[in-house]
Design a protein around this motif. Structure first.
Motif, PDB file in Angstrom:
ATOM      1  N   VAL A 171      51.000   2.743  65.816  1.00 35.22           N
ATOM      2  CA  VAL A 171      51.356   3.826  64.894  1.00 35.22           C
ATOM      3  C   VAL A 171      52.883   3.859  64.800  1.00 35.22           C
ATOM      4  CG1 VAL A 171      51.143   6.277  64.339  1.00 35.22           C
ATOM      5  CG2 VAL A 171      49.328   5.138  65.649  1.00 35.22           C
ATOM      6  N   CYS A 198      54.171   8.423  60.722  1.00 33.63           N
ATOM      7  CA  CYS A 198      53.264   9.451  61.267  1.00 33.63           C
ATOM      8  C   CYS A 198      54.003  10.711  61.708  1.00 33.63           C
ATOM      9  CB  CYS A 198      52.473   8.866  62.437  1.00 33.63           C
ATOM     10  SG  CYS A 198      51.280  10.006  63.156  1.00 33.63           S
ATOM     11  N   CYS A 213      53.816  14.154  60.098  1.00 35.28           N
ATOM     12  CA  CYS A 213      52.731  14.111  59.100  1.00 35.28           C
ATOM     13  C   CYS A 213      51.391  14.296  59.805  1.00 35.28           C
ATOM     14  CB  CYS A 213      52.778  12.812  58.311  1.00 35.28           C
ATOM     15  SG  CYS A 213      54.142  12.799  57.119  1.00 35.28           S
ATOM     16  N   LYS A 214      51.105  13.415  60.764  1.00 25.63           N
ATOM     17  CA  LYS A 214      49.961  13.623  61.652  1.00 25.63           C
ATOM     18  C   LYS A 214      48.706  14.081  60.904  1.00 25.63           C
ATOM     19  CE  LYS A 214      49.217  15.885  66.144  1.00 25.63           C
ATOM     20  NZ  LYS A 214      49.549  17.112  66.912  1.00 25.63           N
ATOM     21  N   TYR A 215      48.328  13.263  59.931  1.00 23.63           N
ATOM     22  CA  TYR A 215      47.165  13.642  59.102  1.00 23.63           C
ATOM     23  C   TYR A 215      45.833  13.508  59.836  1.00 23.63           C
ATOM     24  CZ  TYR A 215      50.245  13.988  55.051  1.00 23.63           C
ATOM     25  OH  TYR A 215      51.231  14.368  54.174  1.00 23.63           O
ATOM     26  N   THR A 216      45.789  12.679  60.854  1.00 22.98           N
ATOM     27  CA  THR A 216      44.622  12.455  61.728  1.00 22.98           C
ATOM     28  C   THR A 216      43.369  11.875  61.045  1.00 22.98           C
ATOM     29  OG1 THR A 216      43.720  14.750  61.715  1.00 22.98           O
ATOM     30  CG2 THR A 216      45.380  14.251  63.387  1.00 22.98           C
ATOM     31  N   ASP A 217      43.489  11.388  59.819  1.00 18.06           N
ATOM     32  CA  ASP A 217      42.345  10.705  59.185  1.00 18.06           C
ATOM     33  C   ASP A 217      41.943   9.458  59.986  1.00 18.06           C
ATOM     34  OD1 ASP A 217      42.276  11.869  56.081  1.00 18.06           O
ATOM     35  OD2 ASP A 217      44.246  11.906  57.023  1.00 18.06           O
ATOM     36  N   CYS A 218      42.935   8.870  60.626  1.00 15.28           N
ATOM     37  CA  CYS A 218      42.728   7.658  61.416  1.00 15.28           C
ATOM     38  C   CYS A 218      41.728   7.865  62.554  1.00 15.28           C
ATOM     39  CB  CYS A 218      44.061   7.191  61.994  1.00 15.28           C
ATOM     40  SG  CYS A 218      44.968   8.483  62.890  1.00 15.28           S
ATOM     41  N   LEU A 251      50.685  10.795  66.430  1.00 13.94           N
ATOM     42  CA  LEU A 251      49.702  10.141  67.281  1.00 13.94           C
ATOM     43  C   LEU A 251      50.194   8.749  67.622  1.00 13.94           C
ATOM     44  CD1 LEU A 251      46.195  10.856  65.658  1.00 13.94           C
ATOM     45  CD2 LEU A 251      47.615  12.383  67.017  1.00 13.94           C
ATOM     46  N   CYS A 299      45.089   5.908  56.709  1.00 11.83           N
ATOM     47  CA  CYS A 299      46.319   6.694  56.854  1.00 11.83           C
ATOM     48  C   CYS A 299      47.018   6.883  55.508  1.00 11.83           C
ATOM     49  CB  CYS A 299      47.276   6.024  57.837  1.00 11.83           C
ATOM     50  SG  CYS A 299      48.838   6.930  57.966  1.00 11.83           S
ATOM     51  N   PRO A 300      47.196   8.137  55.070  1.00  9.23           N
ATOM     52  CA  PRO A 300      47.805   8.405  53.767  1.00  9.23           C
ATOM     53  C   PRO A 300      49.268   7.963  53.678  1.00  9.23           C
ATOM     54  CG  PRO A 300      46.793  10.404  54.689  1.00  9.23           C
ATOM     55  CD  PRO A 300      46.802   9.379  55.764  1.00  9.23           C
ATOM     56  N   VAL A 301      49.918   7.773  54.832  1.00  2.10           N
ATOM     57  CA  VAL A 301      51.333   7.361  54.804  1.00  2.10           C
ATOM     58  C   VAL A 301      51.538   5.945  55.353  1.00  2.10           C
ATOM     59  CG1 VAL A 301      52.309   9.683  54.797  1.00  2.10           C
ATOM     60  CG2 VAL A 301      51.749   8.619  56.980  1.00  2.10           C
ATOM     61  N   ALA A 306      51.009   4.444  58.156  1.00  3.52           N
ATOM     62  CA  ALA A 306      51.765   4.400  59.413  1.00  3.52           C
ATOM     63  C   ALA A 306      51.253   3.354  60.394  1.00  3.52           C
ATOM     64  CB  ALA A 306      51.725   5.778  60.084  1.00  3.52           C
ATOM     65  N   ILE A 307      50.044   2.820  60.142  1.00  4.63           N
ATOM     66  CA  ILE A 307      49.417   1.959  61.155  1.00  4.63           C
ATOM     67  C   ILE A 307      49.458   0.482  60.758  1.00  4.63           C
ATOM     68  CG2 ILE A 307      47.337   1.562  62.531  1.00  4.63           C
ATOM     69  CD1 ILE A 307      46.462   4.428  61.788  1.00  4.63           C
TER      70      ILE A 307
HETATM   71 FE1  F3S Z   1      49.418   9.673  61.706  1.00  2.00          FE
HETATM   72 FE2  F3S Z   1      48.400   8.511  59.608  1.00  2.00          FE
HETATM   73 FE3  F3S Z   1      46.872   9.013  61.672  1.00  2.00          FE
HETATM   74  S1  F3S Z   1      49.869  10.174  59.590  1.00  2.00           S
HETATM   75  S2  F3S Z   1      47.758  10.835  62.545  1.00  2.00           S
HETATM   76  S3  F3S Z   1      48.605   7.627  61.657  1.00  2.00           S
HETATM   77  S4  F3S Z   1      46.306   9.187  59.536  1.00  2.00           S
END
Ligand code: F3S
Length: 108
Positions: free
Chosen positions: A4, A8, A11-16, A32, A49-51, A53-54
């Motif tokens: 990650v 992230c 933002c920490k959207y947690t869809d992952c 995360l 992940c909407p941004v 990050a992974i």
């Molecule tokens: Fe972070 Fe993306 Fe997961 S913003 S919490 S890596 S969905």
């Protein structure tokens, strides 16, 4: 392993988290990370992940390479706990999603 990266932070959207078959995500106050000892490199989290990050470790962009070590450190030394269910992102997550240079915002 997968990693990650900076996007992230805050933002920490947690869809992952919802799609991870081995529950390898660890939760800090505003981002995360992935526990490298648990990740099986299935890659299903990447498109969630909407941004964006992974990344797979071998695909981490050059300016994000420090996050490979950070995922290890924050999993192990910081004692971040497992997160297995999606939750509400921070209320101002959308304001941070296009920002770069967020490392100084990281709360351990
Ligand atoms: Fe972070 Fe993306 Fe997961 S913003 S919490 S890596 S969905």
């Amino acid at each position: 392993t997968h990693v990650v990266t900076e996007s992230c932070i805050r933002c920490k959207y947690t869809d992952c988290v919802d799609v991870c078959p081995v529950d390898c995500f660890r939760e800090g106050p505003n981002m995360l990370v992935i526990d490298p000892d648990e990740c099986i490199d299935c890659a299903v989290c990447i498109p969630e992940c909407p941004v964006n990050a992974i990344y797979a470790e071998e695909d981490v962009p050059p300016d994000q390479l420090n996050f490979i070590k950070l995922n290890v450190e924050l999993t192990q030394a910081a004692g971040w706990k497992s997160i297995t269910k999606r939750k509400e992102p921070p209320p101002d997550a959308d304001e941070w999603k296009d920002k770069t240079g967020k490392l100084s915002e990281l709360v351990r």
